[in-house]
Design a protein around this motif. Sequence first.
Motif, PDB file in Angstrom:
ATOM      1  N   GLN A  42       0.822  -1.362  -0.013  1.00  0.00           N
ATOM      2  CA  GLN A  42      -0.067   0.129  -0.020  1.00  0.00           C
ATOM      3  C   GLN A  42       0.936   1.274  -0.045  1.00  0.00           C
ATOM      4  OE1 GLN A  42      -2.370  -0.898   3.402  1.00  0.00           O
ATOM      5  NE2 GLN A  42      -4.060  -1.351   2.407  1.00  0.00           N
ATOM      6  N   LYS A  43       1.946   1.336   0.764  1.00  0.00           N
ATOM      7  CA  LYS A  43       2.968   2.227   0.704  1.00  0.00           C
ATOM      8  C   LYS A  43       3.451   2.881  -0.735  1.00  0.00           C
ATOM      9  CE  LYS A  43       4.385   1.982   5.757  1.00  0.00           C
ATOM     10  NZ  LYS A  43       5.383   1.692   6.436  1.00  0.00           N
ATOM     11  N   MET A  44       4.038   1.553  -1.023  1.00  0.00           N
ATOM     12  CA  MET A  44       4.682   1.660  -2.743  1.00  0.00           C
ATOM     13  C   MET A  44       3.546   2.152  -3.602  1.00  0.00           C
ATOM     14  SD  MET A  44       7.631   1.347  -2.181  1.00  0.00           S
ATOM     15  CE  MET A  44       8.899   0.649  -1.147  1.00  0.00           C
ATOM     16  N   LEU A  45       2.144   1.571  -3.582  1.00  0.00           N
ATOM     17  CA  LEU A  45       1.374   1.562  -4.582  1.00  0.00           C
ATOM     18  C   LEU A  45       0.864   3.368  -4.373  1.00  0.00           C
ATOM     19  CD1 LEU A  45      -0.754  -1.542  -4.923  1.00  0.00           C
ATOM     20  CD2 LEU A  45       1.010  -0.662  -6.363  1.00  0.00           C
ATOM     21  N   SER A  46       0.896   3.993  -3.234  1.00  0.00           N
ATOM     22  CA  SER A  46       0.548   5.220  -3.172  1.00  0.00           C
ATOM     23  C   SER A  46       1.348   6.244  -3.904  1.00  0.00           C
ATOM     24  CB  SER A  46       0.747   5.745  -1.357  1.00  0.00           C
ATOM     25  OG  SER A  46       2.164   5.816  -1.205  1.00  0.00           O
ATOM     26  N   ASN A  47       2.663   5.661  -4.276  1.00  0.00           N
ATOM     27  CA  ASN A  47       3.347   6.622  -5.240  1.00  0.00           C
ATOM     28  C   ASN A  47       2.671   6.744  -6.674  1.00  0.00           C
ATOM     29  OD1 ASN A  47       6.230   7.320  -3.983  1.00  0.00           O
ATOM     30  ND2 ASN A  47       5.898   5.073  -3.430  1.00  0.00           N
ATOM     31  N   PHE A  48       1.802   5.853  -7.018  1.00  0.00           N
ATOM     32  CA  PHE A  48       1.012   5.864  -8.335  1.00  0.00           C
ATOM     33  C   PHE A  48      -0.218   6.316  -7.984  1.00  0.00           C
ATOM     34  CE2 PHE A  48       3.765   1.822  -8.397  1.00  0.00           C
ATOM     35  CZ  PHE A  48       4.734   2.235  -9.319  1.00  0.00           C
ATOM     36  N   SER A  49      -0.541   7.253  -7.215  1.00  0.00           N
ATOM     37  CA  SER A  49      -1.874   7.833  -7.246  1.00  0.00           C
ATOM     38  C   SER A  49      -2.253   8.726  -8.235  1.00  0.00           C
ATOM     39  CB  SER A  49      -2.178   8.478  -5.519  1.00  0.00           C
ATOM     40  OG  SER A  49      -0.959   9.735  -5.910  1.00  0.00           O
ATOM     41  N   PRO A  50      -3.569   8.938  -8.210  1.00  0.00           N
ATOM     42  CA  PRO A  50      -3.851   9.870  -9.572  1.00  0.00           C
ATOM     43  C   PRO A  50      -3.091  11.206  -9.759  1.00  0.00           C
ATOM     44  CG  PRO A  50      -5.574   8.625  -8.850  1.00  0.00           C
ATOM     45  CD  PRO A  50      -4.557   8.433  -7.897  1.00  0.00           C
ATOM     46  N   THR A  51      -2.912  11.711  -8.508  1.00  0.00           N
ATOM     47  CA  THR A  51      -2.424  13.119  -8.281  1.00  0.00           C
ATOM     48  C   THR A  51      -1.065  12.991  -8.686  1.00  0.00           C
ATOM     49  OG1 THR A  51      -3.676  13.672  -6.306  1.00  0.00           O
ATOM     50  CG2 THR A  51      -1.884  14.957  -6.626  1.00  0.00           C
ATOM     51  N   LYS A  52      -0.288  12.077  -8.547  1.00  0.00           N
ATOM     52  CA  LYS A  52       1.349  11.881  -8.732  1.00  0.00           C
ATOM     53  C   LYS A  52       1.420  11.636 -10.358  1.00  0.00           C
ATOM     54  CE  LYS A  52       2.785  10.849  -4.386  1.00  0.00           C
ATOM     55  NZ  LYS A  52       3.943  10.064  -3.467  1.00  0.00           N
ATOM     56  N   ILE A  53       0.332  11.311 -10.811  1.00  0.00           N
ATOM     57  CA  ILE A  53       0.387  11.068 -12.196  1.00  0.00           C
ATOM     58  C   ILE A  53       0.072  12.238 -13.231  1.00  0.00           C
ATOM     59  CG2 ILE A  53      -0.647   9.692 -14.328  1.00  0.00           C
ATOM     60  CD1 ILE A  53      -0.759   7.053 -12.182  1.00  0.00           C
ATOM     61  N   ILE A  54      -0.937  12.752 -12.772  1.00  0.00           N
ATOM     62  CA  ILE A  54      -1.519  14.045 -13.374  1.00  0.00           C
ATOM     63  C   ILE A  54      -0.668  15.303 -13.140  1.00  0.00           C
ATOM     64  CG2 ILE A  54      -3.448  15.523 -13.472  1.00  0.00           C
ATOM     65  CD1 ILE A  54      -5.440  13.179 -12.897  1.00  0.00           C
ATOM     66  N   LEU A  55      -0.235  15.532 -11.890  1.00  0.00           N
ATOM     67  CA  LEU A  55       0.634  16.433 -11.728  1.00  0.00           C
ATOM     68  C   LEU A  55       1.721  16.999 -12.758  1.00  0.00           C
ATOM     69  CD1 LEU A  55       1.019  18.789  -9.718  1.00  0.00           C
ATOM     70  CD2 LEU A  55       2.537  17.584  -8.199  1.00  0.00           C
ATOM     71  N   PRO A  56       2.614  15.885 -12.924  1.00  0.00           N
ATOM     72  CA  PRO A  56       3.762  16.101 -13.703  1.00  0.00           C
ATOM     73  C   PRO A  56       3.477  16.362 -15.269  1.00  0.00           C
ATOM     74  CG  PRO A  56       3.833  13.941 -13.290  1.00  0.00           C
ATOM     75  CD  PRO A  56       2.952  14.428 -12.166  1.00  0.00           C
ATOM     76  N   ILE A  57       2.034  15.720 -15.625  1.00  0.00           N
ATOM     77  CA  ILE A  57       1.666  16.161 -17.044  1.00  0.00           C
ATOM     78  C   ILE A  57       1.386  17.705 -17.068  1.00  0.00           C
ATOM     79  CG2 ILE A  57      -0.136  15.578 -18.669  1.00  0.00           C
ATOM     80  CD1 ILE A  57      -0.421  12.873 -17.519  1.00  0.00           C
ATOM     81  N   LEU A  58       0.577  18.098 -15.996  1.00  0.00           N
ATOM     82  CA  LEU A  58       0.180  19.432 -15.987  1.00  0.00           C
ATOM     83  C   LEU A  58       1.509  20.547 -15.980  1.00  0.00           C
ATOM     84  CD1 LEU A  58      -2.913  19.058 -13.626  1.00  0.00           C
ATOM     85  CD2 LEU A  58      -2.964  19.509 -16.101  1.00  0.00           C
ATOM     86  N   VAL A  59       2.386  20.050 -15.187  1.00  0.00           N
ATOM     87  CA  VAL A  59       3.650  20.950 -14.986  1.00  0.00           C
ATOM     88  C   VAL A  59       4.217  20.835 -16.362  1.00  0.00           C
ATOM     89  CG1 VAL A  59       5.895  21.016 -13.898  1.00  0.00           C
ATOM     90  CG2 VAL A  59       3.954  20.555 -12.566  1.00  0.00           C
ATOM     91  N   GLY A  60       4.387  19.766 -16.904  1.00  0.00           N
ATOM     92  CA  GLY A  60       5.220  19.679 -18.318  1.00  0.00           C
ATOM     93  C   GLY A  60       4.687  20.673 -19.392  1.00  0.00           C
ATOM     94  N   LEU A  61       3.307  20.239 -19.461  1.00  0.00           N
ATOM     95  CA  LEU A  61       2.386  21.214 -20.670  1.00  0.00           C
ATOM     96  C   LEU A  61       2.266  22.428 -20.357  1.00  0.00           C
ATOM     97  CD1 LEU A  61      -0.445  18.338 -21.246  1.00  0.00           C
ATOM     98  CD2 LEU A  61       1.616  18.663 -22.517  1.00  0.00           C
ATOM     99  N   GLY A  62       2.253  22.792 -18.939  1.00  0.00           N
ATOM    100  CA  GLY A  62       2.233  24.033 -18.675  1.00  0.00           C
ATOM    101  C   GLY A  62       3.257  24.948 -19.014  1.00  0.00           C
ATOM    102  N   VAL A  63       4.609  24.645 -18.753  1.00  0.00           N
ATOM    103  CA  VAL A  63       5.734  25.138 -19.067  1.00  0.00           C
ATOM    104  C   VAL A  63       6.086  25.276 -20.636  1.00  0.00           C
ATOM    105  CG1 VAL A  63       8.312  24.807 -19.212  1.00  0.00           C
ATOM    106  CG2 VAL A  63       7.260  24.211 -17.224  1.00  0.00           C
ATOM    107  N   LEU A  64       5.385  24.163 -21.356  1.00  0.00           N
ATOM    108  CA  LEU A  64       5.431  24.343 -22.926  1.00  0.00           C
ATOM    109  C   LEU A  64       4.501  25.489 -23.123  1.00  0.00           C
ATOM    110  CD1 LEU A  64       5.612  20.762 -24.196  1.00  0.00           C
ATOM    111  CD2 LEU A  64       7.318  22.565 -24.550  1.00  0.00           C
ATOM    112  N   VAL A  65       3.070  25.563 -22.716  1.00  0.00           N
ATOM    113  CA  VAL A  65       2.201  26.522 -23.000  1.00  0.00           C
ATOM    114  C   VAL A  65       2.729  28.002 -22.807  1.00  0.00           C
ATOM    115  CG1 VAL A  65       0.088  27.679 -22.464  1.00  0.00           C
ATOM    116  CG2 VAL A  65       0.289  24.950 -22.942  1.00  0.00           C
ATOM    117  N   TYR A  66       3.433  27.999 -21.714  1.00  0.00           N
ATOM    118  CA  TYR A  66       4.019  29.361 -21.295  1.00  0.00           C
ATOM    119  C   TYR A  66       5.138  29.871 -22.196  1.00  0.00           C
ATOM    120  CZ  TYR A  66       7.284  32.662 -18.674  1.00  0.00           C
ATOM    121  OH  TYR A  66       7.845  33.728 -18.546  1.00  0.00           O
ATOM    122  N   MET A  67       6.184  28.760 -22.696  1.00  0.00           N
ATOM    123  CA  MET A  67       6.988  29.200 -23.579  1.00  0.00           C
ATOM    124  C   MET A  67       6.533  29.796 -24.871  1.00  0.00           C
ATOM    125  SD  MET A  67       9.829  26.261 -22.534  1.00  0.00           S
ATOM    126  CE  MET A  67      11.030  26.670 -23.595  1.00  0.00           C
TER     127      MET A  67
END
Length: 362
Positions: free
Chosen positions: A6-31
């Motif tokens: 359960q501790k290990m699988l908490s690393n694969f939570s939806p928040t931890k998956i969506i957050l890097p996508i939003l950050v990466g795309l957000g940087v590209l949109v800003y640029m």
Amino acid sequence: MKTQQQKMLSNFSPTKIILPILVGLGVLVYMISSDDSINYDVIVDNLKNLSLWWVFASFLVLFGRDFGYMYRIRELTDKKLNWNSSFYVIMLWEFASAVTPSVVGGTTLAVFIMNKEKIPFGKALSFVMLTAVLDNLFFVTASLLVIALFPGSIFPANNYSAEILGLTLGLKQLFAISVTLILLYTLLMAWGLFIGPKSFKKFLWFLTSTRFTKRWRKSAVKSGNEMILAANELKGHPKSYWIKVISSTVFIWTARYAMLNCLINAFLHIDLFTLTSTDIHNQFLIFGRQIVMWIVMLVSPTPGSAGTAEYFFGEFFKEFFSNGGIVLVVALFWRLFTYYAYLLIGVFILPRWLQKTATKKN
């Protein structure tokens, strides 16, 4: 109380998956939005005339890299993992690396994944530590080699700078700090694995012997014990074992970097059969710059270098394109192939892998 799974699988939570996508795309949109020189008609025209042969080559090289990963993990485990299990281990390892900071790299999760595939903890730990040492040695050696080959052009000619702890640092300074930290970490790990695991433990004990560092004594002892365990597991392998794992490491990272060469060639409409001396020089320069960029990215605090990778890609490769917008489109394709794809694959295969390992346990 949470179980280890359960501790290990908490690393694969939806928040931890969506957050890097939003950050990466957000940087590209800003640029894109902050660059007034972008010509969207040129971008559309480039996409229409994209060289599909080079795109196909990009996929081919990418599949080759993943095959190399699976081959290496099989050789590391003396073929205790079959091809099916190797596929799950590598894809989930990539998934773990995509949702954890680059400086961490998903190593703890990789040990857990291999352990669930019936690789004993000590062996799994030794294999993960060994891959970290081999990969880092490749980064350091290859980056210093390309700097020696391209002393005046390996770093882009721009005025990038960042303020860290009150110091203004350019790309060269960031690279120097990053490669030094990676080298020191790798030498420390290699010392613990191959030379003196017990003295490594004593060194950690010494580091945590002061009043300020004593709070980390328990973790230091645990890390020291794990190093001794991992070092014992790596003893007694024949020379052929080391040749296979080292050569596969070189192949894996060469393929990973060559993939970007293929992708950039698709946008530049490079003809393989009419390469000029300038084209050939640029191919080696693109390859070399990606190695240097990777070193800078490795100390990124964001999951999978989200945002950092997109930004530095533009800094390192924009001079190869006539329009600033095209390099950002290439950056998006590059991240789609090498990052976002593994997030998607991980989301799909994680439930199947959990079911498979549960069935094995039963």
